[in-house]
Design a protein around this motif. Structure first.
Motif, PDB file in Angstrom:
ATOM      1  N   PRO A   1       7.021  -1.804 -12.512  1.00 40.15           N
ATOM      2  CA  PRO A   1       7.265  -3.151 -11.985  1.00 40.15           C
ATOM      3  C   PRO A   1       8.656  -3.694 -12.296  1.00 40.15           C
ATOM      4  CG  PRO A   1       5.335  -3.116 -13.455  1.00 40.15           C
ATOM      5  CD  PRO A   1       5.862  -1.736 -13.400  1.00 40.15           C
ATOM      6  N   GLY A   2       9.123  -3.472 -13.528  1.00 45.85           N
ATOM      7  CA  GLY A   2      10.436  -4.005 -13.919  1.00 45.85           C
ATOM      8  C   GLY A   2      11.562  -3.452 -13.055  1.00 45.85           C
ATOM      9  N   HIS A   3      11.309  -2.344 -12.350  1.00 43.69           N
ATOM     10  CA  HIS A   3      12.334  -1.758 -11.487  1.00 43.69           C
ATOM     11  C   HIS A   3      12.135  -2.189 -10.031  1.00 43.69           C
ATOM     12  CE1 HIS A   3      14.042   1.430 -14.320  1.00 43.69           C
ATOM     13  NE2 HIS A   3      13.195   0.701 -15.035  1.00 43.69           N
TER      14      HIS A   3
ATOM     15  N   GLY B   1       7.175  -8.914 -22.542  1.00 44.94           N
ATOM     16  CA  GLY B   1       7.309  -8.015 -21.400  1.00 44.94           C
ATOM     17  C   GLY B   1       5.997  -7.421 -20.934  1.00 44.94           C
ATOM     18  N   SER B   2       6.087  -6.568 -19.927  1.00 43.87           N
ATOM     19  CA  SER B   2       4.864  -6.043 -19.317  1.00 43.87           C
ATOM     20  C   SER B   2       4.156  -5.047 -20.224  1.00 43.87           C
ATOM     21  CB  SER B   2       5.191  -5.398 -17.971  1.00 43.87           C
ATOM     22  OG  SER B   2       6.217  -4.453 -18.137  1.00 43.87           O
ATOM     23  N   MET B   3       4.877  -4.458 -21.190  1.00 43.22           N
ATOM     24  CA  MET B   3       4.263  -3.433 -22.035  1.00 43.22           C
ATOM     25  C   MET B   3       4.213  -3.820 -23.507  1.00 43.22           C
ATOM     26  SD  MET B   3       3.561  -1.302 -19.669  1.00 43.22           S
ATOM     27  CE  MET B   3       3.086   0.249 -20.379  1.00 43.22           C
TER      28      MET B   3
ATOM     29  N   ALA C   1       1.534 -14.412 -19.345  1.00 41.56           N
ATOM     30  CA  ALA C   1       2.007 -15.779 -19.086  1.00 41.56           C
ATOM     31  C   ALA C   1       2.844 -15.804 -17.809  1.00 41.56           C
ATOM     32  CB  ALA C   1       2.861 -16.241 -20.259  1.00 41.56           C
ATOM     33  N   PRO C   2       2.812 -16.911 -17.083  1.00 42.39           N
ATOM     34  CA  PRO C   2       3.710 -17.014 -15.910  1.00 42.39           C
ATOM     35  C   PRO C   2       5.131 -17.291 -16.416  1.00 42.39           C
ATOM     36  CG  PRO C   2       2.432 -19.028 -16.162  1.00 42.39           C
ATOM     37  CD  PRO C   2       2.004 -18.118 -17.276  1.00 42.39           C
ATOM     38  N   GLN C   3       5.797 -16.241 -16.872  1.00 40.83           N
ATOM     39  CA  GLN C   3       7.014 -16.404 -17.682  1.00 40.83           C
ATOM     40  C   GLN C   3       8.090 -17.284 -17.045  1.00 40.83           C
ATOM     41  OE1 GLN C   3       8.520 -13.156 -20.167  1.00 40.83           O
ATOM     42  NE2 GLN C   3      10.435 -13.291 -19.036  1.00 40.83           N
TER      43      GLN C   3
ATOM     44  N   TRP D   1      15.583  -6.522 -19.734  1.00 43.80           N
ATOM     45  CA  TRP D   1      16.723  -7.098 -19.007  1.00 43.80           C
ATOM     46  C   TRP D   1      16.294  -8.224 -18.067  1.00 43.80           C
ATOM     47  CZ3 TRP D   1      21.369  -7.754 -20.277  1.00 43.80           C
ATOM     48  CH2 TRP D   1      22.329  -8.153 -19.348  1.00 43.80           C
ATOM     49  N   ASN D   2      15.143  -8.055 -17.394  1.00 48.04           N
ATOM     50  CA  ASN D   2      14.688  -9.135 -16.504  1.00 48.04           C
ATOM     51  C   ASN D   2      14.438 -10.408 -17.300  1.00 48.04           C
ATOM     52  OD1 ASN D   2      14.533  -7.769 -13.874  1.00 48.04           O
ATOM     53  ND2 ASN D   2      13.015  -6.499 -14.920  1.00 48.04           N
ATOM     54  N   SER D   3      13.844 -10.266 -18.468  1.00 50.32           N
ATOM     55  CA  SER D   3      13.570 -11.452 -19.295  1.00 50.32           C
ATOM     56  C   SER D   3      14.866 -12.123 -19.722  1.00 50.32           C
ATOM     57  CB  SER D   3      12.748 -11.061 -20.531  1.00 50.32           C
ATOM     58  OG  SER D   3      11.476 -10.631 -20.121  1.00 50.32           O
TER      59      SER D   3
HETATM   60  N1  UDP Z   1       6.295 -11.137 -17.381  1.00 43.40           N
HETATM   61  C1  UDP Z   1       5.522 -12.231 -17.119  1.00 43.40           C
HETATM   62  N2  UDP Z   1       4.531 -12.551 -18.003  1.00 43.40           N
HETATM   63  C2  UDP Z   1       4.257 -11.832 -19.117  1.00 43.40           C
HETATM   64  C3  UDP Z   1       5.070 -10.700 -19.388  1.00 43.40           C
HETATM   65  C4  UDP Z   1       6.080 -10.389 -18.506  1.00 43.40           C
HETATM   66  O1  UDP Z   1       5.724 -12.929 -16.112  1.00 43.40           O
HETATM   67  O2  UDP Z   1       3.331 -12.202 -19.862  1.00 43.40           O
HETATM   68  C5  UDP Z   1       7.385 -10.773 -16.422  1.00 43.40           C
HETATM   69  C6  UDP Z   1       8.728 -11.351 -16.821  1.00 43.40           C
HETATM   70  O3  UDP Z   1       8.911 -12.637 -16.261  1.00 43.40           O
HETATM   71  C7  UDP Z   1       9.697 -10.325 -16.267  1.00 43.40           C
HETATM   72  C8  UDP Z   1       8.911  -9.040 -16.314  1.00 43.40           C
HETATM   73  O4  UDP Z   1       7.542  -9.385 -16.416  1.00 43.40           O
HETATM   74  O5  UDP Z   1      10.010 -10.636 -14.931  1.00 43.40           O
HETATM   75  C9  UDP Z   1       9.279  -8.190 -17.520  1.00 43.40           C
HETATM   76  O6  UDP Z   1      10.473  -7.535 -17.238  1.00 43.40           O
HETATM   77  P1  UDP Z   1      11.466  -7.121 -18.395  1.00 43.40           P
HETATM   78  O7  UDP Z   1      12.578  -6.363 -17.769  1.00 43.40           O
HETATM   79  O8  UDP Z   1      11.852  -8.297 -19.183  1.00 43.40           O
HETATM   80  O9  UDP Z   1      10.604  -6.214 -19.358  1.00 43.40           O
HETATM   81  P2  UDP Z   1       9.668  -4.937 -19.109  1.00 43.40           P
HETATM   82  O10 UDP Z   1       8.319  -5.451 -18.772  1.00 43.40           O
HETATM   83  O11 UDP Z   1      10.286  -4.135 -17.991  1.00 43.40           O
HETATM   84  O12 UDP Z   1       9.699  -4.269 -20.430  1.00 43.40           O
END
Ligand code: UDP
Length: 498
Positions: free
Chosen positions: A30-32, A297-299, A367-369, A387-389
């Motif tokens: 998803p992050g990509h 993050g997602s993981m 969470a709806p970040q 990086w997205n965060s």
């Molecule tokens: N995210 C979210 N709620 C959560 C965790 C993550 O909305 O509880 C979203 C966050 O807004 C971001 C993405 O998931 O858009 C995470 O991307 P990031 O590159 O920061 O980290 P990754 O999940 O790739 O490690």
């Protein structure tokens, strides 16, 4: 047989010139995928001569989040054609995925090479309703698709979803490897890496570059191939990473043009999670800039012992908090963390914690970040530094406390704290796989420091936040870079037609 959701052709304005079709090949992560789709939307906003097809690789255990995202996306009216590739039934990875997720994802993408070429020929090249193929947009995990672009006689473009500095490190790997001939090692000491201002301690190197399980070699190969593309697109902005961007453009031989087009953020996040309303309502009741938000993050997830330290740290700080706390999946499973139910939460967290903090805190799952970061009550963000965060927190002007966990996050934390002075350091080289504990006192100190209105980091962060918004507006650096990229694609297409 590919399943195809065609959202594009009937809805796009007709132009005199034949449209240029770009085919995107993201890994099922998803992050990509999300920033790549934002990039496609940016292309449409700028020029209606483009159409985009995204080829989606299926992999159930890692694609549940991807599936959720593409479902919400498919229901919106974005004119992108999504094509689901057939499930990889005969795919046999060379080793257990958890040994190196990077190697696994790369092998998964490589497995699809023939099928991807076939899909492009069928849906684009030999489809008379399709626009003319103008290039492939590949991810760092799909550099093998550069071969497919070559076979089809079109350019490829790299879309890099992390920062310019990390891309610089990957592009530097072949040079370093020619001298040293091996991966990084934990006790190497500091390394001078071109795109980072300060030397990088080996303890802060991402696990993949220390990996004996093929992760390093995988990235070495990807790093080698970047120069074969017709252009490098990075989800960053020049004002944020000026050193790294200059270095990418000037310090490597034969580097293709670099386009910094970020921040690309999905501001219309359509995914609706159960807890969102409760969370947003709770935030509405909190004073301005009073809440620290913890999200990984997602993981990202923590075990019981670490969760207790976080809870004590929050309680000791006395700061209001919103804590996204999720359950770890089994190590050998390729699954994202899941949400706890409230009974289990009670058991894991310190005795009476939820009761004692119920007036000042909320523990949630996913969470709806972006909505949280956009809320006026949120004053600081303890983040895993994905990086997205980072881009999202910059966009909404919420300063970061660094707690990296996996992937390249240690380097992102290092760059933010040491090179850019843009974050409060909690940890720079923490790695989730090591099971080390960050204690309550450290957490308390970092949170208080980030919430302190007089902290210079907050001032610098606000300034960069404004720059991030200006960068994508007309006249901004990313806006201009987008224009340059569009010219590059059009030029290459015209040359092919001659
Ligand atoms: N995210 C979210 N709620 C959560 C965790 C993550 O909305 O509880 C979203 C966050 O807004 C971001 C993405 O998931 O858009 C995470 O991307 P990031 O590159 O920061 O980290 P990754 O999940 O790739 O490690």
């Amino acid at each position: 047989m590919c399943t195809c959701i065609d959202l594009s052709l009937s809805q796009q304005p007709l132009n005199k010139m034949k449209k240029a079709e770009l085919v995107f090949i993201p890994p099922p992560v998803p992050g990509h995928l999300v920033p790549l789709i934002e990039f496609a939307k940016g292309l449409f906003d700028r020029n209606d001569h483009f159409s985009v097809t995204v080829l989606l690789i299926q992999f159930p255990t890692i694609t549940s989040l991807v599936a959720e995202y593409t479902k919400s996306f498919a229901e919106s009216n974005v004119p992108i054609r999504l094509i689901n590739l057939p499930p990889p039934v005969h795919f046999c990875p060379s080793q257990e995925p958890y040994k190196s997720i990077e190697k696994f994802v790369t092998e998964l993408v490589d497995y699809h090479k023939a099928c991807i070429k076939e899909a492009i020929v069928k849906h684009v090249v030999s489809n008379e309703n399709s626009a003319q193929l103008a290039g492939l947009v590949v991810d760092i995990f799909s550099t093998s698709m550069i071969d497919v672009a070559n076979e089809l006689g079109v350019p490829s473009y790299l879309f890099f979803t992390s920062c310019a500095a990390f891309l610089g490190l990957l592009m530097f790997l072949p040079t370093r490897h020619a001298e040293i001939g091996r991966e990084f090692e934990e006790f190497d000491g500091e390394a001078v890496i071109p795109c980072y201002v300060n030397p990088v301690p080996s303890s802060g190197m991402p696990e993949v570059l220390l990996s004996k399980y093929g992760g390093y070699t995988t990235f070495l190969n990807h790093g080698r191939r970047v120069k074969e593309t017709g252009g490098i697109i990075v989800n960053t902005f020049e004002e944020l990473e000026s050193h790294a961007v200059k270095c990418l453009m000037n310090d490597f031989d034969n580097v293709p043009p670099v386009y910094t087009v970020g921040p690309l953020i999905d501001l219309k996040d359509e995914s609706n999670k159960l807890d969102s309303d409760v969370i947003m309502k709770w935030l509405d009741d909190q004073p301005d800039s009073s809440v620290v938000f913890l999200c990984f993050g997602s993981m990202g997830s923590f075990g019981k012992d670490q969760a207790k330290e976080i809870a004590f740290g929050l309680e000791q700080s006395g700061v209001r908090f919103l804590w996204s706390f999720r359950k770890s999946p089994r190590k050998d499973k390729l699954e994202a963390p899941s949400d706890y139910n409230s009974d289990v939460l009670q058991e894991i967290l310190p005795n009476g914690f939820l009761e004692r903090t119920k007036k000042i805190g909320l523990v949630c799952g996913w969470a709806p970040q972006k909505a949280v970061l956009a809320h006026k009550s949120v004053g600081a963000f303890v983040s895993h530094c994905g990086w997205n965060s980072i881009l999202e927190s910059l966009w909404f002007g919420v300063p970061i406390v660094t707690w990296p966990l996996y992937a390249e996050q240690q380097l992102n934390a290092l760059q933010l704290v040491k090179d850019l002075g843009l974050a409060v350091e909690l940890r720079l080289d923490y790695k989730i796989s090591k099971g080390e504990l960050v204690n309550a006192d450290e957490i308390e100190r970092a949170i208080k420091c980030a919430m302190d209105g007089k902290n210079d980091v907050r001032k610098r962060f606000k300034e960069k936040s404004e720059m991030s918004r200006l960068a994508v507006m007309e006249g901004g650096s990313s806006y201009a870079a987008f224009g340059g990229l569009i010219e590059n694609i059009a030029r290459n297409k015209a040359m092919k037609e001659e």
